[in-house]
Design an enzyme around this catalytic site. Structure first.
Site, PDB file in Angstrom:
ATOM      1  N   SER A 186     -48.461  59.544 -35.107  1.00 44.72           N
ATOM      2  CA  SER A 186     -49.105  59.436 -33.536  1.00 44.72           C
ATOM      3  C   SER A 186     -48.706  58.236 -32.814  1.00 44.72           C
ATOM      4  O   SER A 186     -48.382  58.174 -31.729  1.00 44.72           O
ATOM      5  CB  SER A 186     -50.425  59.612 -33.298  1.00 44.72           C
ATOM      6  N   HIS A 214     -50.013  66.380 -34.040  1.00 41.16           N
ATOM      7  CA  HIS A 214     -48.943  66.108 -32.951  1.00 41.16           C
ATOM      8  C   HIS A 214     -47.725  66.851 -33.078  1.00 41.16           C
ATOM      9  O   HIS A 214     -46.938  66.866 -32.101  1.00 41.16           O
ATOM     10  CB  HIS A 214     -48.752  64.681 -32.846  1.00 41.16           C
ATOM     11  N   LYS A 245     -55.284  69.219 -28.538  1.00 47.23           N
ATOM     12  CA  LYS A 245     -53.966  68.780 -27.832  1.00 47.23           C
ATOM     13  C   LYS A 245     -52.926  69.760 -27.381  1.00 47.23           C
ATOM     14  O   LYS A 245     -53.230  70.366 -26.423  1.00 47.23           O
ATOM     15  CB  LYS A 245     -53.032  67.718 -29.041  1.00 47.23           C
TER      16      LYS A 245
HETATM   17  C1  LIG Z   1     -52.933  62.726 -36.492  1.00 47.52           C
HETATM   18  C2  LIG Z   1     -54.360  63.279 -36.031  1.00 47.52           C
HETATM   19  N1  LIG Z   1     -55.091  63.875 -36.844  1.00 47.52           N
HETATM   20  C3  LIG Z   1     -56.539  64.146 -36.181  1.00 47.52           C
HETATM   21  C4  LIG Z   1     -56.646  63.659 -34.866  1.00 47.52           C
HETATM   22  C5  LIG Z   1     -58.054  64.114 -34.229  1.00 47.52           C
HETATM   23  O1  LIG Z   1     -57.987  65.336 -33.573  1.00 47.52           O
HETATM   24  P1  LIG Z   1     -59.364  65.725 -32.831  1.00 47.52           P
HETATM   25  O2  LIG Z   1     -59.364  65.279 -31.458  1.00 47.52           O
HETATM   26  O3  LIG Z   1     -59.451  67.261 -32.944  1.00 47.52           O
HETATM   27  O4  LIG Z   1     -60.572  65.191 -33.553  1.00 47.52           O
HETATM   28  C6  LIG Z   1     -55.744  63.197 -34.228  1.00 47.52           C
HETATM   29  C7  LIG Z   1     -56.259  62.830 -32.537  1.00 47.52           C
HETATM   30  O5  LIG Z   1     -55.675  61.777 -32.108  1.00 47.52           O
HETATM   31  C8  LIG Z   1     -54.765  62.759 -34.713  1.00 47.52           C
HETATM   32  O6  LIG Z   1     -53.652  62.223 -34.105  1.00 47.52           O
END
Ligand SMILES: Cc1ncc(COP(=O)(O)O)c(C=O)c1O
Length: 399
Positions: A186, A214, A245
């Protein structure tokens, strides 16, 4: 309030203020979209949302949420196994599994909960978890919770290091051995070397785990993610992801994999056992987002065109964004306070984009992370590029 404790907090916050790294929340008064109204800055173009497909204000997605609210009410006021599961949860879970080509899936209120509820459930004494060093914080915390497992970190995307760690774990007789990676990283916008990872997992009998938060809706011809991008559908053992997202953007996460995996998570995963389910409104709007994406595969293509257009624009005016095939296009600027000051200047020129620094990214690699949406128009991207050019000159990054 305990006065000494309050003074201690104030002192720490003052340090952040003095370093120029204090984070200010911005308040939007309109739905997330390529252009929003912000209390602090007026109308601005958004380049810092994960609303990759622009579905968070899609009428079909909104309508489904309203219908979900009318049909199911606000929620069950219970954790799932007590009396907290609606038929719409099952529908959504079947739909996610079908979308990703797995046997089953299980939703959580966030991917954070999915990742922190996964590893400790399936990795006990004698197991091992090998994790990419740039994995998301939720994976890091999830792996920390699996404190009976032998845990190790391999150098980012370094397959020789991963193989060395696999050899160590198998020589120690660990089972199961999990290899976990983000699909799209990310902060970099780069993608995992999934074909090599799958091959190594097969060679050592390890279980592959990919968090494609992502990548979902972004990568692959039909937006099914990084796994589709590499033609590896059906070859990753466990997929985690978010509904917060590209897939509607409200909240929610999931683990997808075999039926046995999902049944085990229902028995033992602590966020399942001790916390409420995804609100039915969110389940309904996420289902609608999946349906919308299936009916509009061109959205993922439009997103790729926008990414290519914006990346080329940044390069034309003199920036050198990090390379990568995802919808994340970061520009490294070095110092954290500099990145935050630069994002403030961009906001004054009508572009909402966040500067990230230490400890989110390694010291000295602070960045402005731009994220594109399929719904951005060429005019909006051109206006954003003009702001980048002006601010780049003002801060001395462009001549
Ligand atoms: C790779 C990754 N995993 C998990 C998450 C967490 O997602 P959530 O907002 O559904 O908790 C994010 C959020 O930024 C992320 O970028």
């Amino acid at each position: 309030m305990n006065a000494a404790f309050e003074a201690r907090l104030r002192g720490e916050l003052d340090t952040l203020h003095a370093a120029g790294t204090f984070k200010h929340l911005r308040h939007l008064t309109t739905p997330m979209a390529p252009e929003v109204h912000m209390e602090e800055a007026g109308d601005v173009i958004v380049l810092s949302s994960n609303n990759y497909l622009g579905l968070s204000d899609q009428p079909e997605v909104i309508e489904a949420g309203i219908e979900g609210l009318k049909k199911y009410g606000a929620g069950t006021a219970s954790v799932r196994f007590i009396c907290g599961t609606f038929d719409i949860h099952r529908m959504l879970e079947e739909r996610i599994a079908q979308f990703l080509g797995t046997e089953a899936s299980l939703t959580y209120v966030a991917c954070w909960n999915a990742n922190t509820g996964l590893f400790a459930t399936i990795c006990g004494e004698g197991s091992a978890i090998i994790s990419d060093e740039l994995n998301h914080a939720s994976i890091i915390d999830g792996v920390r919770l699996a404190n009976k497992a032998k845990r190790s970190v391999y150098k980012h995307a370094d397959m020789a290091d991963l193989e060395a760690k696999l050899q160590e774990a198998t020589a120690a007789g660990c089972a199961p051995v999990l290899v976990v990676t983000d699909g799209v990283f990310s902060m970099e916008g780069s993608i995992a070397k999934l074909p090599e990872i799958v091959a190594l997992c097969k060679k050592y009998g390890a279980v592959s785990v990919v968090d494609d938060s992502h990548g979902t809706g972004v990568m692959g011809k039909t937006g099914r993610g990084t796994i589709e991008h590499f033609g590896l559908t059906g070859q990753i053992d466990i997929i985690t992801g978010t509904l917060g997202k590209a897939l509607g953007g409200a909240a929610g996460g999931f683990v997808a994999g075999s039926r046995a995996l999902v049944d085990m998570l229902i028995q033992r995963s602590r966020p399942q056992l001790f916390s409420n389910a995804l609100p039915p409104t969110v389940a309904a709007s996420s289902l609608a987002a999946l349906d919308y994406l299936d009916a509009h595969p061109e959205l993922a293509e439009r997103l790729r065109e926008n990414v290519a257009y914006f990346r080329a624009g940044l390069q034309r005016i003199g920036f050198k964004p990090l390379d990568g095939p995802s919808a994340i296009v970061p520009i490294i600027v070095g110092d954290t306070a500099f990145a935050i000051a630069m994002s403030d200047k961009l906001l004054k020129r009508g572009v909402f984009v966040t500067g990230f620094g230490f400890p989110v990214v390694p010291e000295g690699t602070a960045r402005i992370r731009t994220q594109l949406s399929a719904k951005l128009t060429q005019d909006e991207m051109d206006r954003a590029l003009a702001a980048f050019e002006a601010v780049g000159k003002e801060v001395g990054l462009l001549s």
